[in-house]
Design an enzyme around this catalytic site. Structure first.
Site, PDB file in Angstrom:
ATOM      1  N   HIS A 630       0.844  -1.193   0.000  1.00  0.00           N
ATOM      2  CA  HIS A 630       0.000   0.000   0.000  1.00  0.00           C
ATOM      3  C   HIS A 630       0.879   1.242   0.000  1.00  0.00           C
ATOM      4  O   HIS A 630       1.911   1.286   0.656  1.00  0.00           O
ATOM      5  CB  HIS A 630      -0.911   0.010   1.230  1.00  0.00           C
ATOM      6  CG  HIS A 630      -1.529   1.345   1.488  1.00  0.00           C
ATOM      7  ND1 HIS A 630      -2.535   1.865   0.710  1.00  0.00           N
ATOM      8  CD2 HIS A 630      -1.261   2.288   2.425  1.00  0.00           C
ATOM      9  CE1 HIS A 630      -2.853   3.070   1.160  1.00  0.00           C
ATOM     10  NE2 HIS A 630      -2.098   3.358   2.199  1.00  0.00           N
ATOM     11  N   HIS A 683      -9.673  10.922   4.543  1.00  0.00           N
ATOM     12  CA  HIS A 683      -9.203  12.022   5.385  1.00  0.00           C
ATOM     13  C   HIS A 683     -10.337  12.944   5.800  1.00  0.00           C
ATOM     14  O   HIS A 683     -10.147  13.862   6.585  1.00  0.00           O
ATOM     15  CB  HIS A 683      -8.114  12.813   4.660  1.00  0.00           C
ATOM     16  CG  HIS A 683      -6.945  11.949   4.292  1.00  0.00           C
ATOM     17  ND1 HIS A 683      -6.883  11.270   3.106  1.00  0.00           N
ATOM     18  CD2 HIS A 683      -5.836  11.612   4.987  1.00  0.00           C
ATOM     19  CE1 HIS A 683      -5.761  10.565   3.066  1.00  0.00           C
ATOM     20  NE2 HIS A 683      -5.112  10.751   4.205  1.00  0.00           N
TER      21      HIS A 683
END
Ligand code: GLN
Ligand code: ZN
Length: 747
Positions: A630, A683
């Site tokens: 990732h 986020h």
């Protein structure tokens, strides 16, 4: 021989016990008022100045101390206020709102400060009218004066400031031009205040971009020399070499050069070209970015070499000490390791040792430091040998073959869904860890809590209907510190905090010796999670490149060697997970992109080494075991070939903030391995709609083969609330199920 002087370029803001952070956060949560905030910060600033002065520096910096960030301070100094915040008085609240956003308006962006792990606030020009607001800076200068401390003012230079800005319709050159009269005015005022010299930070001159700014840099500094000839300007360049044949002709009083991170080129240039006899050399000889005590003898030799070419030398750290912790005075650590360390105040002590040696022939401090350095260098924990070359770093078969075997074992549906690893780190989760750490909770109770949390989230993942599960990472405070705490060769300090951005500080582990694996680190939790479900649970590890990048690394052996030692340790953990029956293992490398060296000429080697380390860590598994990785923080263009070369069976990457761009990057090569593009932004607390997710998937499927595509959020979910996670993932799964049905009808 001229006497040697010493100076500093900047000091950690955090203060003892991170008092700076705590004070500012108290103000944010309305526990103290603005008056108290300023009174308390004044005390911290005073302390910082006095501590520095106590090391007998010839000049202490003022102006580096900040409420948040020095680039934001510079923006306010010149009135470069984002349009959405304009019309307000220039005060602390405005500064905090620009940095953090408020109810009405979003914050300005944060970007990495060159190749450090510090982040600055990106100035937005919009329609701003430059104007000088020098009060804050003058207040700091007056404070140093009132303490009778010999100081110099620090400002970010016009070229670097504009190069790091965005917005506005003017060209960069026009922006710089518009600031010149204001800098001139500022230098005048500072000069009137009797500052000894003005440190103008221009690290942009040490980057690959410098050449593009040569003309305007010359114009700017010629302008200052014409209009305030009495101001003694010192241009500081750091983090890399500078082109001496260019900067030597700038009409300034002194030049600051980095002799630690310049790959040896600054000294070489001084040896080959003439140092301009009218200029003072501010020689950055003590590493301002790492925590190791200098090889003081070698530094002494360097100074002697410089003295052959330069008359006037001021010794200083290679960069602002912002990037290292304050002091190890409070640390309770093994004396053998302690001897090798040097935080901010200890670095000032090293400067002092050299000054005493050169000026007074007093070698007491110098010899003490020299002996410590030698003892530390010869410790047994630095003497292990590794035979990296004999370890294979290549999977046995090509991806296409592995994919079939993995699919036969995993039976995943089309467009498999998964997450990146972490689930919410709630207050209870953090309290449980803190209680255990502080001895308020015993191991059994601690582990029972972690297991209960894992079980709860396995059930949640079942209900949501994801295809590949994770255990949630509840036992980890941080994806690097967790490994640092358990691998040999790492020291996790108690107080080694450095500012990351704003009030946020991180505590990078310190790699002091040989790194190796002695016991399983993650097997217990992963195996427990797997025992609760028939769905595959991914083992979750941090990769060698990221662990190295987010630690203070050893510098006595090559960086690649340290990285490969970590790689072998992670390899052992990968094997332990595989042996324990885990079928998918993810090795995160979010820092791979940000570790790119400042100069392009080093990129290829860096990427080659990074790819090799990742493969060392991941390639020993069976064909049937699926390796994931990732990455986040986008901008993959430059490194896309390296990403492919990692040969990971599946990569998940952050994209939702730069969708089009990233997919374009993947168009530029045939990326024929498994790939999951983040389909929503984690986020933000906002729950994505099914339509948004469907659109994101369909857009990606235009470029990426359906049989290779995975669906996942952008990044780990540890900062989100449980209800946000459940809602977003439920939407994600529902969107995917509909897309699978359409496909079936079409067939
Ligand atoms: N596995 C980590 C997590 O989910 C990855 C974090 C990261 O990419 N920074 O939190
Ligand atoms: Zn991430």
């Amino acid at each position: 021989m001229m006497t040697i002087k010493t100076a500093n370029l900047g000091f950690p803001r955090l203060g003892k016990d991170r008092v700076w952070k705590k004070t500012i956060e108290q103000y944010w949560s309305n526990e103290i008022d603005n008056h108290t905030l300023n009174t308390q910060l004044n005390v911290i600033h005073k302390d910082n100045l006095q501590v520095q002065a106590s090391y007998d520096l010839d000049s202490v910096p003022v102006g580096d101390f900040s409420l948040y960030d020095h680039i934001l301070d510079t923006a306010l100094l010149f009135n470069i206020i984002p349009e959405r915040f304009s019309g307000r008085p220039i005060d602390d609240d405005l500064l905090f709102d620009i940095a953090r956003g408020n109810k009405e308006n979003v914050a300005s962006a944060l970007l990495k400060w060159f190749n450090t792990n510090y982040h600055y606030i990106v100035p937005e020009w919009d329609t701003a009218t430059p104007q000088l607001n020098a009060d804050q800076l003058l207040r700091k200068v007056k404070l140093a004066k009132s303490l009778n401390i010999q100081s110099h003012a620090v400002v970010v230079g016009p070229v670097t400031f504009v190069a790091l800005s965005k917005g506005g319709s003017q060209s960069e050159e026009e922006k710089i031009q518009s600031l010149l009269p204001l800098y001139t005015e500022l230098f005048n005022v500072l000069n009137e205040q009797g500052v000894t010299y003005i440190q103008v930070d221009e690290p942009i001159l040490a980057t690959d971009k410098a050449e593009a700014y040569y003309d305007i840099t010359k114009t700017a500094y010629t302008h200052f020399n014409t209009h305030v000839p009495e101001a003694k300007l010192v241009i500081q360049t750091y983090f890399e070499r500078v082109n001496l044949s260019f900067v030597r002709d700038l009409p300034v009083y002194g030049l600051g050069l980095d002799f630690v991170h310049d790959h040896g080129f600054n000294l070489k240039q001084i040896e080959e070209e003439q140092w301009p006899s009218d200029k003072v050399l501010y020689a950055g000889i003590i590493d301002g970015r790492n925590v190791w005590a200098s090889d003081i003898e070698e530094r002494k030799n360097l100074v002697e070499k410089l003295q052959n070419y330069v008359k006037d030398i001021v010794l200083q750290p290679s960069a602002s000490l912002l990037h290292v912790p304050l002091s190890f005075e409070q640390e309770t650590i093994d004396e053998k390791i302690r001897e090798g360390l040097s935080f901010a105040t200890e670095k000032l002590n090293e400067l002092n040792a050299l000054k005493k040696l050169f000026n007074d022939n007093d070698d007491t401090l110098y010899n003490a430091l020299k002996e410590k350095y030698i003892r530390f260098s010869n410790q047994p924990f630095k003497q292990k040998t590794f035979d990296f070359d004999s370890v294979p770093a290549q999977r046995n078969t090509p991806f296409a073959e592995r994919k079939l075997k993995q699919q036969n074992r995993l039976h995943l549906p089309e467009l498999p869904t998964t997450t990146i690893g972490s689930f919410p780190q709630t207050k209870e989760v953090r309290k449980n860890r803190a209680d255990y750490r502080k001895g308020r909770k015993d191991q059994a109770a601690y582990e029972a809590f972690i297991e209960a949390e894992i079980k709860r989230w396995i059930e949640i993942q079942e209900r949501i209907g994801l295809d590949v599960f994770v255990h949630g990472e509840f036992e980890r405070n941080d994806m690097v510190e967790f490994f640092g705490e358990q691998l040999e060769g790492f020291l996790v300090t108690q107080y080694g905090w450095v500012q990351s951005y704003g009030s946020r500080a991180v505590k990078p582990p310190v790699i002091y010796g040989d790194v190796y694996w002695t016991k399983p680190l993650t097997v217990k939790e992963t195996v427990y999670a797997q025992s609760l479900t028939d769905k595959p649970v991914k083992g979750m590890l941090t990769g060698p490149v990221t662990i190295l990048n987010w630690s203070f690394e050893r510098v006595d052996i090559p960086k690649t060697e340290v990285q490969n030692q970590i790689a072998l340790a992670i390899r052992a953990e990968v094997e332990a997970l595989e042996t324990a029956g885990i079928k998918i293992i993810q090795v995160d490398e979010p820092a791979l992109r940000e570790g790119l060296p400042l100069h392009q000429s080093y990129h290829a080697q860096y990427l080659k080494d990074a790819v090799h380390s990742f493969k060392l860590a991941t390639s020993s598994v069976k064909d049937e075991t699926q390796i994931h990785t990732h990455m986040c923080y986008s901008q993959f263009g430059k490194i896309i070939h390296a990403i492919k070369a990692l040969d990971a069976d599946v990569i998940s990457i952050e994209t939702s903030r730069s969708h089009g761009d990233l997919i374009k990057d993947f168009e530029s090569i045939t990326y024929n391995l498994g790939i999951g593009l983040g389909v929503y932004d984690i986020h933000s607390p906002r729950i994505p709609t099914e339509e948004e997710i469907t659109t994101a998937i369909n857009r990606a499927l235009k470029e990426i083969d359906r049989s290779l595509f995975w669906v996942n959020p952008d990044c780990g979910l540890k900062t989100r609330k449980e209800e946000e996670v459940v809602a977003a993932l439920t939407t994600l799964v529902s969107a995917v199920q509909k897309l699978r049905n359409i496909q079936e009808v079409a067939v």
